[in-house]
Design a protein around this motif. Sequence first.
Motif, short mmCIF file in Angstrom:
data_model
loop_
_atom_site.label_atom_id
_atom_site.label_comp_id
_atom_site.label_asym_id
_atom_site.label_seq_id
_atom_site.Cartn_x
_atom_site.Cartn_y
_atom_site.Cartn_z
N THR A 117 41.35 36.89 34.55
CA THR A 117 39.96 36.47 34.33
C THR A 117 38.99 37.47 34.92
OG1 THR A 117 40.63 34.13 34.35
CG2 THR A 117 38.31 34.61 34.71
N VAL A 118 39.32 38.01 36.10
CA VAL A 118 38.44 39.02 36.71
C VAL A 118 38.33 40.24 35.81
CG1 VAL A 118 38.22 40.64 38.63
CG2 VAL A 118 38.80 38.25 39.07
N LEU A 119 39.43 40.69 35.21
CA LEU A 119 39.37 41.86 34.33
C LEU A 119 38.46 41.62 33.14
CD1 LEU A 119 40.26 44.59 33.24
CD2 LEU A 119 42.32 43.49 32.33
N VAL A 120 38.65 40.49 32.46
CA VAL A 120 37.86 40.27 31.24
C VAL A 120 36.39 39.99 31.55
CG1 VAL A 120 39.89 39.45 29.98
CG2 VAL A 120 38.44 37.80 31.15
N VAL A 172 31.71 38.67 44.15
CA VAL A 172 32.56 37.51 43.92
C VAL A 172 33.82 37.92 43.16
CG1 VAL A 172 32.72 35.30 42.70
CG2 VAL A 172 30.66 35.87 44.00
N LEU A 173 33.67 38.77 42.13
CA LEU A 173 34.83 39.23 41.38
C LEU A 173 35.76 40.05 42.27
CD1 LEU A 173 33.14 40.28 38.00
CD2 LEU A 173 34.41 38.19 38.50
N PHE A 174 35.20 40.87 43.14
CA PHE A 174 36.01 41.69 44.05
C PHE A 174 36.81 40.81 45.01
CE2 PHE A 174 36.57 44.50 47.79
CZ PHE A 174 37.16 45.60 47.17
N LEU A 175 36.21 39.74 45.49
CA LEU A 175 36.92 38.82 46.38
C LEU A 175 38.02 38.05 45.64
CD1 LEU A 175 33.95 37.30 48.42
CD2 LEU A 175 35.67 38.92 49.25
N THR A 176 37.89 37.95 44.32
CA THR A 176 38.87 37.22 43.54
C THR A 176 40.07 38.08 43.17
OG1 THR A 176 37.06 35.90 42.62
CG2 THR A 176 39.18 35.78 41.49
N GLY A 212 41.94 44.79 42.23
CA GLY A 212 42.67 45.91 41.63
C GLY A 212 41.93 46.59 40.49
N TRP A 213 41.27 45.79 39.65
CA TRP A 213 40.60 46.37 38.48
C TRP A 213 39.46 47.29 38.88
CZ3 TRP A 213 44.33 45.18 35.59
CH2 TRP A 213 44.89 43.91 35.57
N PHE A 214 38.87 47.08 40.04
CA PHE A 214 37.79 47.95 40.49
C PHE A 214 38.30 49.38 40.70
CE2 PHE A 214 36.09 43.82 41.27
CZ PHE A 214 34.72 43.94 41.28
N LEU A 215 39.53 49.51 41.20
CA LEU A 215 40.09 50.83 41.42
C LEU A 215 40.28 51.57 40.11
CD1 LEU A 215 41.45 52.97 43.22
CD2 LEU A 215 43.59 51.69 42.96
N TRP A 216 40.87 50.89 39.12
CA TRP A 216 41.11 51.56 37.83
C TRP A 216 39.80 51.90 37.12
CZ3 TRP A 216 45.55 52.11 39.61
CH2 TRP A 216 46.40 51.08 39.95
#
Length: 569
Positions: free
Chosen positions: A246-249, A286-290, A293-297
């Motif tokens: 969900t965080v990715l999308v 909020v997304l980062f706390l959830t 990993g996607w932030f790195l990519w």
Amino acid sequence: MTVSTEGPASVRPHDPHVPSPAPAPAAADAPAPTPRRALRSRGALLLLEAAVAFAAALVLPLLARGFKLDPLNRIAQVSGLAALQLRFALLGLVLVAAVVLAMRLRRGRHFDLAARLASAGIAGLAGGFVAAGAVVSLLGTPWPMFGLNGDSGRIVEWAHAVANGRPSGSPVYPPLPLYTLGYYAEWFHGGNTAYAFKDLQILGAAAFGPLVYLAWRLLLSPVRALAFGVVPAFALIDAYKPYSQTVLVLLVPVLVAMVVSLRRSGTQGWRPLLLKGAGFGALLGVLFLTYSGWFLWSAGGVFFAALLYFPWKTGRLKGAAFMGAALGAFLVVAGRYLAVMLTEGQTTKDYNFRFDNFTDPAYYLMWRTDMPGKVGDWPPPGEYGGVGLFALVTFVCLGAAIWLGLRKPMVVTIAAMFLSAWVMRMYIASHMFETQTVQLYTRTNNQLLYCGLILCALVAHLVSLRLAERRSAGAGGADPAAASAPRPAAAGLPGREGAVIGTLCALLLLLGTVSSSMADRYMPAQDGTYRILPYVSHTIRQQDGECPRFAPKGECSEDGDQTWLTYVR
């Protein structure tokens, strides 16, 4: 925080597939609508869409609770999927019928509203379908998928720890899911985080559709958000640990919307500029706390897009203020966890080599996880130099999207995120032998697939915009009064109303089929795939000492069936 990707205006462009209501005769003394009133109106409509989407997402899971079937019997599983598909189709057709009715009544005055709510409702129903599949697969057992084994067991244990004021077993694990599960268990399950995790698996899958729809509404109109945002996302929906996907999308449209706002920040007023920046920063926190990993990519691609669309000429100070407000809000929300990731995260190593780590790193179209089941040649042999048609189409659409939307930040940012994930994937994989670490690089599969599917969808989006512009230009010399009235279908392209209704019908069937397939992935079975996860849940002794209702042969144990250990590859 609503933005648009078309033109310099600060309001969303009108969907060329959705007709505008005929303008009412204005009285001589009627005041023009103020921007604040218009903003309240748009906000109210978005709240109405959100309410419809989340309400629709709960319908099928609630109905599935009443199914009378054995979830471990394959015929019963097929019957359950068919029952869900039937209810999904009937409810979706009711929404489409409402759009047809709105087109025919009162000269189509409420057609736009009906299409808006139908799009939200279909997105909600699709998420609810997958959640209802999880309900069916776990009928008769209070345990979550996989019970207390594997990731599920660790999450349950860590959530119980943080809810009782103790540190979790991993300081780098995203804290928000653990605190959410811990406090939810305290409120609704007497502190039993295991039983509570089952609820959150189902609710997380149900919320997937509404959340991704609302995220894409930051950029696109309702039908386009459903077609070009929600449909690609459903290739990734997951009922086992729904929060990571969900965080990715959500992250992709939120970052794109932020870049669009940054581009316009040089011409905006200070107050809305700072509020938007802070809003984006808090949401990203909020997304980062959830799931971080996607932030790195994505980081490299987003940094490139931010530099490219920074208002160097129109307002560098305002652009810097926008980014400063976003960074400040992000640090307020997630600064402590970011500090942990920058320190302890550097020493955390992943040494677990799984099935996908032995696969050609250029193949990203399917992630088989650590329980791939029965596989033959992998990757599947393709038609062109070993590459399949799907990959060829993806790369062609990448080029076509850049060609058609080279000046559009939405296209450029998503393409940059795709390339950023590709480069990070190859960098980590190229050092895998030297470092003997994996660092979860195979999870870039999901981001590459998602961004690739979005770029394919954006080609259709950009082409349809061009066709709509030509249609509008062809009708530009018509009489305004005649143009505002419903027109018979002209030669060539059909009317906009028909396009919306046809699109909704097609998307209803497509999402119903995809949702059924994704729900079937977690129907209990001992076949070497993730179907074993709910199967294990039916073999674990309940806390009252009884076996789950459909335990195989009425037998269960404290840890449940452990044959899954032989499936891990």
